[in-house]
Design a protein around this motif. Structure first.
Motif, PDB file in Angstrom:
ATOM      1  N   ALA A  25       2.326   4.555   3.481  1.00 11.97           N
ATOM      2  CA  ALA A  25       1.034   4.664   2.806  1.00 11.97           C
ATOM      3  C   ALA A  25      -0.082   4.025   3.625  1.00 11.97           C
ATOM      4  O   ALA A  25      -1.236   4.440   3.539  1.00 11.97           O
ATOM      5  CB  ALA A  25       1.096   4.016   1.426  1.00 11.97           C
ATOM      6  N   CYS A  35      -5.962  -0.692  -2.625  1.00 15.81           N
ATOM      7  CA  CYS A  35      -4.531  -0.715  -2.346  1.00 15.81           C
ATOM      8  C   CYS A  35      -3.841  -1.529  -3.434  1.00 15.81           C
ATOM      9  O   CYS A  35      -4.375  -2.550  -3.877  1.00 15.81           O
ATOM     10  CB  CYS A  35      -4.267  -1.353  -0.979  1.00 15.81           C
ATOM     11  N   ARG A 113      -2.660   7.888  -0.230  1.00 14.11           N
ATOM     12  CA  ARG A 113      -1.290   7.862   0.255  1.00 14.11           C
ATOM     13  C   ARG A 113      -0.495   6.991  -0.706  1.00 14.11           C
ATOM     14  O   ARG A 113      -0.969   5.938  -1.146  1.00 14.11           O
ATOM     15  CB  ARG A 113      -1.186   7.243   1.654  1.00 14.11           C
ATOM     16  N   VAL A 114       0.701   7.455  -1.038  1.00  9.32           N
ATOM     17  CA  VAL A 114       1.611   6.670  -1.864  1.00  9.32           C
ATOM     18  C   VAL A 114       2.955   6.638  -1.160  1.00  9.32           C
ATOM     19  O   VAL A 114       3.522   7.685  -0.860  1.00  9.32           O
ATOM     20  CB  VAL A 114       1.775   7.258  -3.287  1.00  9.32           C
ATOM     21  N   VAL A 127       6.383   0.877  -4.886  1.00  5.52           N
ATOM     22  CA  VAL A 127       5.364   1.923  -4.865  1.00  5.52           C
ATOM     23  C   VAL A 127       4.089   1.314  -4.283  1.00  5.52           C
ATOM     24  O   VAL A 127       3.519   0.396  -4.870  1.00  5.52           O
ATOM     25  CB  VAL A 127       5.091   2.492  -6.276  1.00  5.52           C
ATOM     26  N   THR A 129       0.269   2.137  -3.012  1.00  3.37           N
ATOM     27  CA  THR A 129      -0.819   3.115  -3.084  1.00  3.37           C
ATOM     28  C   THR A 129      -1.969   2.634  -2.212  1.00  3.37           C
ATOM     29  O   THR A 129      -2.373   1.477  -2.312  1.00  3.37           O
ATOM     30  CB  THR A 129      -1.322   3.276  -4.536  1.00  3.37           C
ATOM     31  N   HIS A 149      -5.452   2.501 -12.787  1.00  3.67           N
ATOM     32  CA  HIS A 149      -4.375   2.814 -11.852  1.00  3.67           C
ATOM     33  C   HIS A 149      -3.141   1.922 -11.986  1.00  3.67           C
ATOM     34  O   HIS A 149      -2.020   2.430 -12.089  1.00  3.67           O
ATOM     35  CB  HIS A 149      -4.882   2.809 -10.405  1.00  3.67           C
ATOM     36  N   THR A 153       0.403   3.539 -13.121  1.00  9.44           N
ATOM     37  CA  THR A 153       1.518   3.511 -12.171  1.00  9.44           C
ATOM     38  C   THR A 153       2.722   2.801 -12.794  1.00  9.44           C
ATOM     39  O   THR A 153       3.853   3.294 -12.725  1.00  9.44           O
ATOM     40  CB  THR A 153       1.113   2.820 -10.860  1.00  9.44           C
TER      41      THR A 153
END
Length: 167
Positions: A25, A35, A113-114, A127, A129, A149, A153
């Motif tokens: 990511a 992020c 991007r993940v 995870v 991000t 977010h 998530t």
């Protein structure tokens, strides 16, 4: 002035080595505008394929209904900002390297991007991000998304974990 080297992540076995952090990511977006990282234990005996976990976490049809409702609302709201709705393959796995799968999408208002990683030895799911914003539209759009977010998530990861443990 040059940019600092990208943030990286990897496990190290040497007692005197400094910890590092590498994620796919962050490869393309080494200095993101946003992020976050979520790490959670996997259920005992869980699969360790990162692409499978990426698909499970981002399978919005089987995730929490309220997340699906937010994503549908997003599809309508972006038109108010003059943005196109997201295509169906927005959350498709684009690449797998080692223990991590990458989801990536570039748009007019932002790039994201993940990295969905599985540390099989420690039984952890990660995870990561990273988001780069473009212009005023990106910043206006991402204002409320930034607040939601982490909650969204975490809910999607919890849902994937529950489904993986179901008989």
């Amino acid at each position: 002035m040059t940019d600092p080297p990208p943030v990286t992540a990897s496990a190290t076995t040497s007692a005197d080595a400094a910890p590092t952090f590498v994620s796919l990511a962050l490869r393309d977006l080494p200095r993101p505008d946003y992020c976050d990282v979520l790490v959670t234990p996997l259920p005992p005996g869980a699969a360790t394929a990162p692409a499978a976990w990426a698909r499970a976490v981002f399978d919005v049809r089987h995730g929490p209904r309220w997340v699906l409702a937010l994503l549908l609302l997003r599809q309508v709201a972006v038109r108010l900002l003059g943005l196109a709705p997201s295509p169906r393959d927005t959350f498709a796995v684009r690449e797998v390297q080692g223990e991590e799968a990458l989801l990536a999408f570039d748009d007019r208002h932002l790039d994201f991007r993940v990295g969905v990683g599985v540390d099989a030895d420690r039984g952890l799911l990660r995870v990561v991000t990273a988001v780069r914003l473009h212009g005023v539209r990106g910043r206006v759009y991402f204002g409320p998304v930034r607040l939601a977010h982490p909650v969204v998530t975490r809910a999607m990861v919890r849902s994937a974990l529950r489904r993986s443990a179901a008989p």
